[in-house]
Scaffold this motif. Structure first.
Motif, PDB file in Angstrom:
ATOM      1  N   GLU A 100       0.556  -1.237   0.032  1.00 23.19           N
ATOM      2  CA  GLU A 100      -0.188   0.234   0.131  1.00 23.19           C
ATOM      3  C   GLU A 100       0.572   1.129   0.124  1.00 23.19           C
ATOM      4  O   GLU A 100       0.376   2.465  -0.917  1.00 23.19           O
ATOM      5  CB  GLU A 100      -1.175   0.072   0.948  1.00 23.19           C
ATOM      6  CG  GLU A 100      -1.741   1.273   1.788  1.00 23.19           C
ATOM      7  CD  GLU A 100      -2.697   1.299   0.292  1.00 23.19           C
ATOM      8  OE1 GLU A 100      -3.640   2.668   0.411  1.00 23.19           O
ATOM      9  OE2 GLU A 100      -2.588   0.717  -1.019  1.00 23.19           O
ATOM     10  N   LEU A 101       1.413   0.572   0.807  1.00 19.40           N
ATOM     11  CA  LEU A 101       2.867   1.892   1.067  1.00 19.40           C
ATOM     12  C   LEU A 101       3.823   2.642  -0.643  1.00 19.40           C
ATOM     13  O   LEU A 101       3.845   4.224  -1.214  1.00 19.40           O
ATOM     14  CB  LEU A 101       4.234   2.157   1.457  1.00 19.40           C
ATOM     15  CG  LEU A 101       3.660   2.077   3.159  1.00 19.40           C
ATOM     16  CD1 LEU A 101       4.626   1.743   4.090  1.00 19.40           C
ATOM     17  CD2 LEU A 101       3.652   4.224   3.092  1.00 19.40           C
ATOM     18  N   THR A 102       3.333   1.619  -1.211  1.00 20.91           N
ATOM     19  CA  THR A 102       4.484   1.839  -2.356  1.00 20.91           C
ATOM     20  C   THR A 102       3.124   2.003  -3.684  1.00 20.91           C
ATOM     21  O   THR A 102       3.787   2.893  -4.364  1.00 20.91           O
ATOM     22  CB  THR A 102       5.003   0.353  -3.005  1.00 20.91           C
ATOM     23  OG1 THR A 102       5.937  -0.436  -2.267  1.00 20.91           O
ATOM     24  CG2 THR A 102       5.355   0.184  -4.944  1.00 20.91           C
ATOM     25  N   ARG A 103       2.541   1.765  -3.269  1.00 20.79           N
ATOM     26  CA  ARG A 103       1.132   2.484  -4.060  1.00 20.79           C
ATOM     27  C   ARG A 103       0.920   3.981  -4.043  1.00 20.79           C
ATOM     28  O   ARG A 103       0.972   4.835  -5.361  1.00 20.79           O
ATOM     29  CB  ARG A 103      -0.285   1.275  -4.167  1.00 20.79           C
ATOM     30  CG  ARG A 103      -1.007   1.919  -4.971  1.00 20.79           C
ATOM     31  CD  ARG A 103      -2.870   1.405  -4.461  1.00 20.79           C
ATOM     32  NE  ARG A 103      -3.200   1.844  -2.952  1.00 20.79           N
ATOM     33  CZ  ARG A 103      -3.874   3.589  -3.212  1.00 20.79           C
ATOM     34  NH1 ARG A 103      -3.693   4.335  -4.433  1.00 20.79           N
ATOM     35  NH2 ARG A 103      -3.548   3.791  -1.779  1.00 20.79           N
ATOM     36  N   LEU A 104       1.021   3.912  -3.125  1.00 20.87           N
ATOM     37  CA  LEU A 104       0.709   5.732  -1.931  1.00 20.87           C
ATOM     38  C   LEU A 104       2.016   6.344  -2.982  1.00 20.87           C
ATOM     39  O   LEU A 104       2.351   7.413  -3.422  1.00 20.87           O
ATOM     40  CB  LEU A 104       0.487   5.974  -1.205  1.00 20.87           C
ATOM     41  CG  LEU A 104      -0.993   5.757  -0.037  1.00 20.87           C
ATOM     42  CD1 LEU A 104      -0.878   5.168   1.069  1.00 20.87           C
ATOM     43  CD2 LEU A 104      -1.673   6.542  -1.081  1.00 20.87           C
ATOM     44  N   LEU A 105       3.002   5.778  -2.637  1.00 20.87           N
ATOM     45  CA  LEU A 105       3.985   6.969  -3.298  1.00 20.87           C
ATOM     46  C   LEU A 105       4.974   6.747  -4.368  1.00 20.87           C
ATOM     47  O   LEU A 105       5.772   7.629  -4.983  1.00 20.87           O
ATOM     48  CB  LEU A 105       5.334   6.138  -2.367  1.00 20.87           C
ATOM     49  CG  LEU A 105       5.283   6.407  -0.364  1.00 20.87           C
ATOM     50  CD1 LEU A 105       6.261   5.748   0.288  1.00 20.87           C
ATOM     51  CD2 LEU A 105       5.312   8.081  -0.362  1.00 20.87           C
ATOM     52  N   ALA A 106       4.754   5.892  -4.738  1.00 19.21           N
ATOM     53  CA  ALA A 106       5.142   4.935  -6.458  1.00 19.21           C
ATOM     54  C   ALA A 106       4.227   5.200  -7.446  1.00 19.21           C
ATOM     55  O   ALA A 106       4.439   4.837  -8.825  1.00 19.21           O
ATOM     56  CB  ALA A 106       6.598   4.493  -6.371  1.00 19.21           C
TER      57      ALA A 106
END
Length: 416
Positions: A100-106
Motif C-alpha cells: 500500500e505504501l508503494t502504491r501511495l508513494l510510487a
C-alpha cells in the motif's frame, strides 16, 4: 499505462522511508516556490488589479493555471499525508502495508475528478471518469503550469514596472504644476489638457498595460511625451512664481532694456542723418520706432500694480506676457544696435578709403613717383571724392583701385 505502474515490486521498509523523506522535501520546495511566486510584485499586481482588454485575459489565464497548480499540489499533499499516516501506524509494516505504501508513494495514487482531467486527455466515447496519476506525474503536470505562470508574470512585471515608473514621473510633474497653479491663481489650458490626457493614460497603464507593450517591452513614448510637456508647463509656472516674488525687480530690468533700446535707436538715427549728409545715395536699413510700442506694452504689464493683472488671468498669464515682452525688447535692442553698426559702417568705409589713399601716396613717393603727373591727377581725383560731401563711395573705391594699379604698374616697369 496504469497497470504497468501498479505492477512494480513493493518497496521495502528502508526504501519506503527514503521515498517519504524525499517526497516531503519535494513538497516543501514546491510549496515554497508557489508561495514565492504569489509573493512576487508582478503576481500581486496582476492578481489584485481590476483589469481590461488583453491584460484581463492574461489575468484570467494566470488565475486558472495557478488554481490548477494548487489543486494538484493539494492532492499531492493529501496522498503524501495518507502515506505518512500509514507509516506512522506501523513501525514494522508487513507485506500488504508495504504494498500500500508503494502504491501511495510510487503508483497511480492521485485521482483527479473528471472535471479536472485536461480536455486533451479526454475521448469522445469514454465515460467521464477521474484520471489517476503518480506523485511524480503530478509534479510533471504542475511544472509547465508553474513555469508558464512564472514567465507570464515576469514579462508582465517588466512591462508594467516600466510603465508605472514613467507614469509616476508624469503624475509627479502634474501634481507639482497643479500646486503651483493653485497658488498663483488663474487657469492654464495646457495644464488642463495634459491632465486629461494623463488621466486617460493612467487608466490604460493601470487597467491594460499590455496595450502599451510591443515585442515584450513597454512602449513609454506617449508617457515620456506627456512628462516632458508637463515639465515645460511646470517650468513656466515656476517662472510665474518667480515673477510674483520679484515683480518690481523684473519690471525694472525690462525698463532698463527699454532705456538702452531708446539710446540705440537714437544713435542709429544720428548715424543715419550723418550718413545722409556725408555719403551719396546710401542703402540704409529701415529704422522702426520699436521703443514707443514696447513702452506701451511695458506700461500695460507694469501699471497698475500686479494685483489687478494677476486677478484677470493669474500670474501664469502675466508671466507669459512679461517673458514675451522681455524677449521682444531684447530682440529690438539687438536690431537697433545692428542697424547703427551697419549705418556707421558706411562712414567707417569712407575713413578706411581715406587711410588707404594716403598710404598709397606715401608708397608712390618712396618709389620716386612724387613728380608723376598722371599719378598726381588720379590722387587728386580720389581725394576730391573722399573729402567731398556727400561722398560717392562707389566711385571713390573704383578711383582708389585705379590709383593702386597705376602705382603697381610703375613699380613693375622700373623693375624691368
Amino acid at each position: 499505462m496504469n497497470d504497468a505502474r501498479a505492477a512494480r515490486p513493493p518497496l521495502d521498509r528502508d526504501g519506503a522511508d527514503r521515498a517519504l523523506a524525499r517526497l516531503r522535501d519535494e513538497q516543501e520546495r514546491i510549496g515554497a516556490a508557489l508561495l514565492e511566486l504569489e509573493a512576487h510584485q508582478g503576481y500581486r499586481l496582476l492578481d489584485g488589479a481590476a483589469l481590461d482588454g488583453g491584460t484581463r485575459r492574461v489575468q484570467a489565464e494566470v488565475r486558472a493555471r495557478m488554481a490548477e497548480v494548487w489543486a494538484l499540489f493539494d492532492r499531492y499533499g493529501r496522498t503524501l499525508a495518507e502515506a505518512e499516516r500509514l507509516r506512522a501506524r506501523h513501525s514494522r509494516p508487513d507485506r500488504a502495508q508495504l504494498a500500500e505504501l508503494t502504491r501511495l508513494l510510487a503508483g497511480p495514487s492521485v485521482e483527479l475528478p473528471a472535471e479536472e482531467v485536461p480536455l486533451e486527455r479526454r475521448t469522445l466515447l469514454a465515460a467521464p471518469s477521474g484520471e489517476k496519476l503518480t506523485l511524480q506525474e503530478v509534479v510533471a503536470r504542475m511544472t509547465p503550469l508553474y513555469e508558464d505562470v512564472a514567465k507570464t508574470v515576469a514579462a508582465l512585471d517588466t512591462v508594467w514596472s516600466a510603465l508605472l515608473a514613467r507614469l509616476a514621473e508624469a503624475e509627479a510633474e502634474q501634481r507639482a504644476a497643479a500646486g503651483l497653479l493653485a497658488s498663483l491663481g488663474g487657469t492654464d489650458p495646457d495644464l488642463e489638457r495634459l491632465t486629461a490626457e494623463l488621466a486617460a493614460m493612467a487608466a490604460v497603464v493601470r487597467g491594460d498595460p499590455l496595450a502599451l507593450a510591443s515585442g515584450g517591452r513597454a512602449d513609454t513614448g506617449r508617457l515620456d511625451t506627456l512628462r516632458t510637456a508637463l515639465a515645460d508647463v511646470r517650468r513656466d509656472l515656476e517662472e510665474a512664481q518667480r515673477l510674483r516674488e520679484g515683480f518690481a525687480d523684473r519690471i525694472a530690468g525690462i525698463a532698463s532694456v527699454l532705456d538702452a533700446l531708446r539710446a540705440a535707436e537714437a544713435e542709429a538715427r544720428r548715424a543715419r542723418d550723418e550718413v545722409l549728409a556725408k555719403i551719396a545715395s546710401p542703402v540704409l536699413p529701415d529704422l522702426p520706432d520699436m521703443s514707443a510700442t514696447l513702452a506701451d506694452r511695458l506700461a500695460a504689464v507694469g501699471h497698475p500694480p500686479p494685483g489687478a493683472a494677476a486677478r484677470a488671468g493669474g500670474w501664469n498669464d502675466l508671466a507669459g506676457r512679461v517673458a514675451d515682452l522681455d524677449r521682444a525688447m531684447r530682440a529690438a535692442l539687438d536690431r537697433a544696435r545692428r542697424d547703427a553698426e551697419v549705418i556707421r559702417g558706411l562712414l567707417d568705409r569712407r575713413e578706411e578709403l581715406r587711410g588707404r589713399l594716403e598710404a598709397y601716396r606715401a608708397k608712390a613717393a618712396r618709389l620716386g613717383g612724387a613728380e608723376d603727373a598722371e599719378l598726381a591727377a588720379i590722387y587728386e581725383r580720389a581725394r576730391e571724392l573722399l573729402w567731398t560731401s556727400p561722398c560717392d563711395l562707389r566711385e571713390a573705391t573704383v578711383t582708389l583701385s585705379g590709383y593702386q594699379q597705376a602705382i603697381t604698374s610703375r613699380v613693375k616697369g622700373a623693375q624691368r
